[in-house]
Design an enzyme around this catalytic site. Structure first.
Site, PDB file in Angstrom:
ATOM      1  N   TYR A 106      -3.860 -15.201   4.201  1.00 41.69           N
ATOM      2  CA  TYR A 106      -4.461 -14.266   5.112  1.00 41.69           C
ATOM      3  C   TYR A 106      -5.803 -14.836   5.536  1.00 41.69           C
ATOM      4  O   TYR A 106      -6.830 -15.014   4.412  1.00 41.69           O
ATOM      5  CB  TYR A 106      -4.626 -12.844   4.782  1.00 41.69           C
ATOM      6  CG  TYR A 106      -5.195 -11.826   5.484  1.00 41.69           C
ATOM      7  CD1 TYR A 106      -4.977 -12.034   7.035  1.00 41.69           C
ATOM      8  CD2 TYR A 106      -6.316 -11.080   5.405  1.00 41.69           C
ATOM      9  CE1 TYR A 106      -5.362 -10.804   7.797  1.00 41.69           C
ATOM     10  CE2 TYR A 106      -6.817 -10.309   6.005  1.00 41.69           C
ATOM     11  CZ  TYR A 106      -6.743 -10.239   7.296  1.00 41.69           C
ATOM     12  OH  TYR A 106      -7.155  -9.263   8.147  1.00 41.69           O
ATOM     13  N   ARG A 123     -15.403   8.035  -7.372  1.00 44.01           N
ATOM     14  CA  ARG A 123     -15.514   6.213  -7.377  1.00 44.01           C
ATOM     15  C   ARG A 123     -15.074   5.883  -8.749  1.00 44.01           C
ATOM     16  O   ARG A 123     -14.617   4.611  -8.641  1.00 44.01           O
ATOM     17  CB  ARG A 123     -17.115   5.986  -6.858  1.00 44.01           C
ATOM     18  CG  ARG A 123     -17.153   4.224  -7.036  1.00 44.01           C
ATOM     19  CD  ARG A 123     -18.601   3.933  -6.340  1.00 44.01           C
ATOM     20  NE  ARG A 123     -19.604   4.635  -6.826  1.00 44.01           N
ATOM     21  CZ  ARG A 123     -20.354   4.762  -8.076  1.00 44.01           C
ATOM     22  NH1 ARG A 123     -19.812   3.418  -8.894  1.00 44.01           N
ATOM     23  NH2 ARG A 123     -21.242   5.095  -8.323  1.00 44.01           N
ATOM     24  N   ASP A 157      -0.950 -12.528  -4.298  1.00 47.15           N
ATOM     25  CA  ASP A 157      -0.992 -11.519  -3.297  1.00 47.15           C
ATOM     26  C   ASP A 157       0.405 -11.427  -2.805  1.00 47.15           C
ATOM     27  O   ASP A 157       1.247 -12.158  -2.248  1.00 47.15           O
ATOM     28  CB  ASP A 157      -1.592 -12.003  -2.236  1.00 47.15           C
ATOM     29  CG  ASP A 157      -1.777 -11.164  -0.959  1.00 47.15           C
ATOM     30  OD1 ASP A 157      -1.090 -10.155  -0.755  1.00 47.15           O
ATOM     31  OD2 ASP A 157      -3.045 -11.134  -0.312  1.00 47.15           O
ATOM     32  N   LYS A 168       0.056  -2.313   4.503  1.00 48.40           N
ATOM     33  CA  LYS A 168       1.339  -2.782   4.907  1.00 48.40           C
ATOM     34  C   LYS A 168       2.715  -2.234   4.665  1.00 48.40           C
ATOM     35  O   LYS A 168       2.748  -1.001   4.772  1.00 48.40           O
ATOM     36  CB  LYS A 168       1.331  -4.368   4.785  1.00 48.40           C
ATOM     37  CG  LYS A 168      -0.194  -5.274   5.063  1.00 48.40           C
ATOM     38  CD  LYS A 168      -0.218  -5.111   6.412  1.00 48.40           C
ATOM     39  CE  LYS A 168      -1.487  -5.913   6.886  1.00 48.40           C
ATOM     40  NZ  LYS A 168      -2.718  -5.697   6.348  1.00 48.40           N
TER      41      LYS A 168
HETATM   42  N1  LCS Z   1      -3.625 -10.102   2.076  1.00 51.15           N
HETATM   43  C1  LCS Z   1      -2.803 -10.255   2.926  1.00 51.15           C
HETATM   44  C2  LCS Z   1      -1.328 -11.004   2.651  1.00 51.15           C
HETATM   45  C3  LCS Z   1      -2.818  -9.549   4.087  1.00 51.15           C
HETATM   46  O1  LCS Z   1      -1.851  -9.819   5.247  1.00 51.15           O
HETATM   47  C4  LCS Z   1      -3.909  -8.885   4.475  1.00 51.15           C
HETATM   48  C5  LCS Z   1      -4.112  -8.346   5.901  1.00 51.15           C
HETATM   49  C6  LCS Z   1      -4.983  -8.758   3.355  1.00 51.15           C
HETATM   50  C7  LCS Z   1      -4.615  -8.985   2.038  1.00 51.15           C
HETATM   51  C8  LCS Z   1      -6.038  -7.757   3.727  1.00 51.15           C
HETATM   52  O2  LCS Z   1      -5.597  -6.330   3.930  1.00 51.15           O
HETATM   53  P1  LCS Z   1      -6.541  -5.302   4.521  1.00 51.15           P
HETATM   54  O3  LCS Z   1      -7.923  -5.315   4.089  1.00 51.15           O
HETATM   55  O4  LCS Z   1      -6.377  -5.693   6.050  1.00 51.15           O
HETATM   56  O5  LCS Z   1      -5.954  -4.300   4.402  1.00 51.15           O
HETATM   57  N2  LCS Z   1      -3.505  -8.791   6.784  1.00 51.15           N
HETATM   58  C9  LCS Z   1      -3.479  -8.384   8.014  1.00 51.15           C
HETATM   59  C10 LCS Z   1      -2.793  -9.153   9.052  1.00 51.15           C
HETATM   60  O6  LCS Z   1      -1.844 -10.161   8.913  1.00 51.15           O
HETATM   61  N3  LCS Z   1      -3.043  -8.640  10.211  1.00 51.15           N
HETATM   62  O7  LCS Z   1      -3.949  -7.647  10.326  1.00 51.15           O
HETATM   63  C11 LCS Z   1      -4.215  -7.670   8.765  1.00 51.15           C
END
Ligand code: LCS
Length: 393
Positions: free
Chosen positions: A111, A58, A183, A208
């Site tokens: 998001y 961790r 971000d 992503k």
């Molecule tokens: N920031 C952005 C710009 C994102 O698109 C997402 C997830 C996150 C943070 C959060 O990331 P995660 O915890 O899912 O790894 N975006 C998503 C979307 O547009 N569709 O499904 C997840």
């Protein structure tokens, strides 16, 4: 290998990996929760921070560390902090940088859960927030209060595709004694390096583009100073939202092909955006590579490519969009983005369903908006798929 002065493609392959005693060419998966100390003095010295080494996964792990060092170099930052998910990265950064009664100014079209975290959860601890279209710097300027500590920008934003001027946002934030967090998920460090433009912290959902294969969920934060790095890392360790070594191994494997995946996906995206723009059944298309995008010139200046995300609306609005999403065969109807496969989704009822409809409208996320995340399949096949899905109109 020291890749500090190497090119970006070399860094993608080699940064963060400094060899392994076995001669392994790739960083092995150090699937161990804990690490033995040579003796009691060694353990005490590691805990005191007098010596570099591993204690407990961790807190740190060699496979995770290789990923953290790799992405920190890609973003030209001081140090990386990998997290269990992108939301783990978002929440760690907010909690590390904010205290009770602080105020956040944020891009309105972030998001959905990034906004929900601030409005529904941090608000319980006295954090206040103002969500604005950060592509309009006057709106950002007037949102600042004496209590503002963080300007949080998502650019390009999900799914409005608004582009914010990072350099100008950094200047504004710093003039107000505030930190700029970006971000960078939609662009990836291949197309945009926020720390070079003045941001203090950059974060990603590595789920992503960085991983790129739709097989893990993960996040990463890169801070541009030792002080910020230590503050954020300490919170991550206490929150317990560390990445796992197997996840880190897969992300490192995906990162090696980031540049060639993004190149191909954005070539497909440009052609598809033009094709959609010329189709009489399409009401509007928002792709930052199109001259019709309101921040196209800014995107050309601050990014080295336009990425693979497209938003559009059909003239038939929500109902037409729904039917189209049900009819596509090659594109998969699923949330997420940035993988090798093309995905389609409906933000108002899926990724951004947690926002109120007034907030969605104000952020440019109308009910008819369809989000199309372009993959690396053959362009002809993707266009044929869209064509057959639109045929009914
Ligand atoms: N920031 C952005 C710009 C994102 O698109 C997402 C997830 C996150 C943070 C959060 O990331 P995660 O915890 O899912 O790894 N975006 C998503 C979307 O547009 N569709 O499904 C997840």
């Amino acid at each position: 290998m020291d890749t500090k002065n190497s090119g970006f493609h070399t860094k993608l392959i080699h940064a963060g990996f400094h060899g392994d005693p076995t001669g392994a060419v790739n960083v092995p998966i150090y699937q161990s929760s804990t690490f033995a100390f040579r003796n009691a003095a060694h353990g005490a010295s590691l805990f005191a921070g007098d010596e570099e080494g591993y204690i407990y996964t961790r807190i740190g792990n060699p496979t995770i560390r290789a990923l953290e060092d790799n992405v920190a170099e890609l973003e030209n930052g001081f140090g990386g902090i990998a997290t269990s998910s992108g939301m783990g990265a978002v929440s760690t950064v907010f909690v590390a940088l904010l205290s009770a009664n602080d105020h956040v100014v944020s891009t309105d079209s972030v998001y959905g859960p990034s906004r929900g975290l601030v409005e529904n959860h941090l608000s319980r601890f006295g954090v206040t927030s103002t969500f604005v279209n950060t592509s309009k710097l006057d709106d950002v300027e007037s949102a600042f209060r004496p209590q503002t500590k963080v300007l949080y920008v998502e650019t390009p934003a999900n799914p409005s595709m608004q582009v914010t001027d990072i350099k100008a946002a950094a200047e504004l934030a710093h003039a107000h004694n505030c930190l700029l967090v970006v971000d960078n998920t939609f662009a990836s460090p291949y197309l945009q390096k926020p720390l070079d433009l003045g941001a203090d912290v950059v974060l990603h959902s590595v789920t992503k583009f960085l991983n790129g294969h739709a097989d893990i969920v993960g996040g990463i934060i890169v801070a541009n100073t030792k002080e910020l790095y230590k503050r954020i890392r300490s919170l991550m360790i206490n929150f317990g939202c560390n990445m796992d070594p197997h996840q880190a191994f897969l992300v490192l494997r995906g990162i090696k092909t980031l540049a060639i995946r993004v190149e191909r996906a954005q070539q497909n995206a440009m052609a598809i955006a033009r094709w959609l723009e010329n189709d009489p059944r399409v009401a509007w298309v928002r792709y930052i590579g199109l001259e019709s995008h309101p921040q196209h010139e800014l995107a050309k200046r601050q990014m080295s490519g336009f990425g693979a995300m497209i938003s559009f609306e059909l003239k038939g609005g929500l109902e037409a969009g729904r039917q189209m999403m049900d009819r596509v065969r090659l594109a998969t109807l699923a949330v997420s983005l940035g993988g090798v496969e093309t995905l389609i989704e409906h933000p108002a009822s899926m990724t951004h369903a947690g926002m109120s409809s007034e907030n969605r409208e104000a952020a440019g996320i109308g009910d008819g908006l369809v989000r199309y995340a372009v993959g690396i399949e053959d362009l002809e096949d993707l266009i044929a798929d869209l064509k057959q899905a639109l045929e009914a109109y």
